[in-house]
Design a protein around this motif. Sequence first.
Motif, PDB file in Angstrom:
ATOM      1  N   PHE A 114       9.537   0.196  -9.667  1.00 59.61           N
ATOM      2  CA  PHE A 114       9.505  -0.928 -10.592  1.00 59.61           C
ATOM      3  C   PHE A 114       9.985  -2.168  -9.839  1.00 59.61           C
ATOM      4  CE2 PHE A 114       9.943   2.642 -13.587  1.00 59.61           C
ATOM      5  CZ  PHE A 114       8.840   2.377 -14.378  1.00 59.61           C
ATOM      6  N   LYS A 115       9.254  -3.270  -9.973  1.00 60.82           N
ATOM      7  CA  LYS A 115       9.556  -4.479  -9.207  1.00 60.82           C
ATOM      8  C   LYS A 115      10.927  -5.039  -9.532  1.00 60.82           C
ATOM      9  CE  LYS A 115       4.785  -5.848  -8.563  1.00 60.82           C
ATOM     10  NZ  LYS A 115       3.762  -6.866  -8.844  1.00 60.82           N
ATOM     11  N   GLU A 116      11.384  -4.869 -10.774  1.00 56.72           N
ATOM     12  CA  GLU A 116      12.687  -5.410 -11.152  1.00 56.72           C
ATOM     13  C   GLU A 116      13.840  -4.609 -10.560  1.00 56.72           C
ATOM     14  OE1 GLU A 116      12.604  -3.277 -15.529  1.00 56.72           O
ATOM     15  OE2 GLU A 116      11.923  -5.326 -15.282  1.00 56.72           O
ATOM     16  N   ARG A 117      13.589  -3.407 -10.047  1.00 57.94           N
ATOM     17  CA  ARG A 117      14.635  -2.596  -9.428  1.00 57.94           C
ATOM     18  C   ARG A 117      14.680  -2.730  -7.907  1.00 57.94           C
ATOM     19  NH1 ARG A 117      15.055   3.347 -12.133  1.00 57.94           N
ATOM     20  NH2 ARG A 117      15.501   2.709 -14.259  1.00 57.94           N
ATOM     21  N   ILE A 118      13.777  -3.482  -7.301  1.00 54.41           N
ATOM     22  CA  ILE A 118      13.800  -3.685  -5.852  1.00 54.41           C
ATOM     23  C   ILE A 118      14.889  -4.707  -5.550  1.00 54.41           C
ATOM     24  CG2 ILE A 118      12.517  -4.547  -3.873  1.00 54.41           C
ATOM     25  CD1 ILE A 118       9.966  -3.522  -5.244  1.00 54.41           C
ATOM     26  N   SER A 119      15.900  -4.284  -4.784  1.00 52.77           N
ATOM     27  CA  SER A 119      17.009  -5.190  -4.492  1.00 52.77           C
ATOM     28  C   SER A 119      16.720  -6.064  -3.274  1.00 52.77           C
ATOM     29  CB  SER A 119      18.307  -4.412  -4.296  1.00 52.77           C
ATOM     30  OG  SER A 119      18.166  -3.448  -3.298  1.00 52.77           O
ATOM     31  N   GLN A 120      16.018  -5.526  -2.263  1.00 52.07           N
ATOM     32  CA  GLN A 120      15.609  -6.313  -1.106  1.00 52.07           C
ATOM     33  C   GLN A 120      14.187  -5.932  -0.735  1.00 52.07           C
ATOM     34  OE1 GLN A 120      18.965  -5.315   1.559  1.00 52.07           O
ATOM     35  NE2 GLN A 120      19.060  -7.528   1.886  1.00 52.07           N
ATOM     36  N   ASN A 121      13.349  -6.941  -0.501  1.00 52.77           N
ATOM     37  CA  ASN A 121      11.951  -6.725  -0.160  1.00 52.77           C
ATOM     38  C   ASN A 121      11.704  -7.308   1.223  1.00 52.77           C
ATOM     39  OD1 ASN A 121       9.199  -6.432  -0.077  1.00 52.77           O
ATOM     40  ND2 ASN A 121       8.806  -7.453  -1.998  1.00 52.77           N
ATOM     41  N   PHE A 122      11.248  -6.471   2.174  1.00 55.81           N
ATOM     42  CA  PHE A 122      11.027  -6.910   3.544  1.00 55.81           C
ATOM     43  C   PHE A 122       9.542  -7.067   3.870  1.00 55.81           C
ATOM     44  CE2 PHE A 122      15.052  -4.537   3.518  1.00 55.81           C
ATOM     45  CZ  PHE A 122      15.903  -5.542   3.938  1.00 55.81           C
ATOM     46  N   THR A 123       8.670  -6.978   2.863  1.00 60.37           N
ATOM     47  CA  THR A 123       7.238  -7.128   3.087  1.00 60.37           C
ATOM     48  C   THR A 123       6.822  -8.575   2.844  1.00 60.37           C
ATOM     49  OG1 THR A 123       6.704  -6.552   0.810  1.00 60.37           O
ATOM     50  CG2 THR A 123       6.785  -4.754   2.378  1.00 60.37           C
ATOM     51  N   GLU A 124       5.778  -9.021   3.578  1.00 64.39           N
ATOM     52  CA  GLU A 124       5.272 -10.375   3.385  1.00 64.39           C
ATOM     53  C   GLU A 124       4.183 -10.401   2.322  1.00 64.39           C
ATOM     54  OE1 GLU A 124       4.289 -10.415   7.382  1.00 64.39           O
ATOM     55  OE2 GLU A 124       6.371 -10.675   7.973  1.00 64.39           O
ATOM     56  N   THR A 125       3.249  -9.455   2.393  1.00 70.96           N
ATOM     57  CA  THR A 125       2.219  -9.325   1.364  1.00 70.96           C
ATOM     58  C   THR A 125       2.501  -8.062   0.578  1.00 70.96           C
ATOM     59  OG1 THR A 125       0.766  -8.144   2.896  1.00 70.96           O
ATOM     60  CG2 THR A 125       0.456 -10.521   2.714  1.00 70.96           C
ATOM     61  N   PRO A 126       2.308  -8.071  -0.746  1.00 66.61           N
ATOM     62  CA  PRO A 126       2.630  -6.895  -1.553  1.00 66.61           C
ATOM     63  C   PRO A 126       1.802  -5.672  -1.145  1.00 66.61           C
ATOM     64  CG  PRO A 126       2.134  -8.791  -2.941  1.00 66.61           C
ATOM     65  CD  PRO A 126       1.835  -9.189  -1.542  1.00 66.61           C
ATOM     66  N   CYS A 127       2.458  -4.531  -1.113  1.00 63.64           N
ATOM     67  CA  CYS A 127       1.831  -3.224  -0.883  1.00 63.64           C
ATOM     68  C   CYS A 127       1.270  -3.042   0.519  1.00 63.64           C
ATOM     69  CB  CYS A 127       0.733  -2.955  -1.906  1.00 63.64           C
ATOM     70  SG  CYS A 127       1.269  -3.074  -3.595  1.00 63.64           S
ATOM     71  N   THR A 128       1.617  -3.882   1.474  1.00 61.25           N
ATOM     72  CA  THR A 128       1.109  -3.760   2.843  1.00 61.25           C
ATOM     73  C   THR A 128       2.273  -3.826   3.820  1.00 61.25           C
ATOM     74  OG1 THR A 128      -0.894  -4.905   2.161  1.00 61.25           O
ATOM     75  CG2 THR A 128      -0.538  -4.705   4.514  1.00 61.25           C
ATOM     76  N   CYS A 129       2.286  -2.897   4.765  1.00 64.81           N
ATOM     77  CA  CYS A 129       3.327  -2.878   5.791  1.00 64.81           C
ATOM     78  C   CYS A 129       3.106  -4.050   6.745  1.00 64.81           C
ATOM     79  CB  CYS A 129       3.285  -1.561   6.554  1.00 64.81           C
ATOM     80  SG  CYS A 129       4.469  -1.472   7.912  1.00 64.81           S
ATOM     81  N   PRO A 130       4.137  -4.877   6.999  1.00 56.08           N
ATOM     82  CA  PRO A 130       3.951  -6.020   7.880  1.00 56.08           C
ATOM     83  C   PRO A 130       3.767  -5.646   9.349  1.00 56.08           C
ATOM     84  CG  PRO A 130       6.158  -6.019   6.938  1.00 56.08           C
ATOM     85  CD  PRO A 130       5.434  -4.866   6.353  1.00 56.08           C
ATOM     86  N   LYS A 131       4.227  -4.463   9.747  1.00 57.53           N
ATOM     87  CA  LYS A 131       4.149  -4.077  11.156  1.00 57.53           C
ATOM     88  C   LYS A 131       2.805  -3.443  11.503  1.00 57.53           C
ATOM     89  CE  LYS A 131       6.901  -1.742  14.649  1.00 57.53           C
ATOM     90  NZ  LYS A 131       8.045  -0.868  14.862  1.00 57.53           N
ATOM     91  N   CYS A 132       2.391  -2.413  10.733  1.00 56.12           N
ATOM     92  CA  CYS A 132       1.148  -1.705  11.064  1.00 56.12           C
ATOM     93  C   CYS A 132      -0.024  -2.095  10.159  1.00 56.12           C
ATOM     94  CB  CYS A 132       1.355  -0.198  11.041  1.00 56.12           C
ATOM     95  SG  CYS A 132       1.786   0.477   9.426  1.00 56.12           S
TER      96      CYS A 132
END
Length: 83
Positions: free
Chosen positions: A39-57
């Motif tokens: 649930f988006k309201e329970r995410i305390s820290q988000n390290f992604t730039e675009t939703p649902c996509t890994c920024p590294k791979c």
Amino acid sequence: MSKPNKKGPSKTVDIYCKGCNFLLFKYRKGGKGALLKCFKERISQNFTETPCTCPKCKKVFARDCLIRGTPAFKMIGGKVWCK
């Protein structure tokens, strides 16, 4: 159906990409079961730039959806692991 508790549990888990072990989220997860949705309201820290996509791979690890009327990420099986 009832909405999820906004405050949620105080214990957080780290959610990593299975392909490259990049830290994606710090999430307040309740219970002992597998991680099926975030649930988006329970995410305390988000390290992604675009939703649902890994920024590294650049792989998609989840789908954006509504669960019980609340915005959430539905995890794709085998794409993430949590510690």
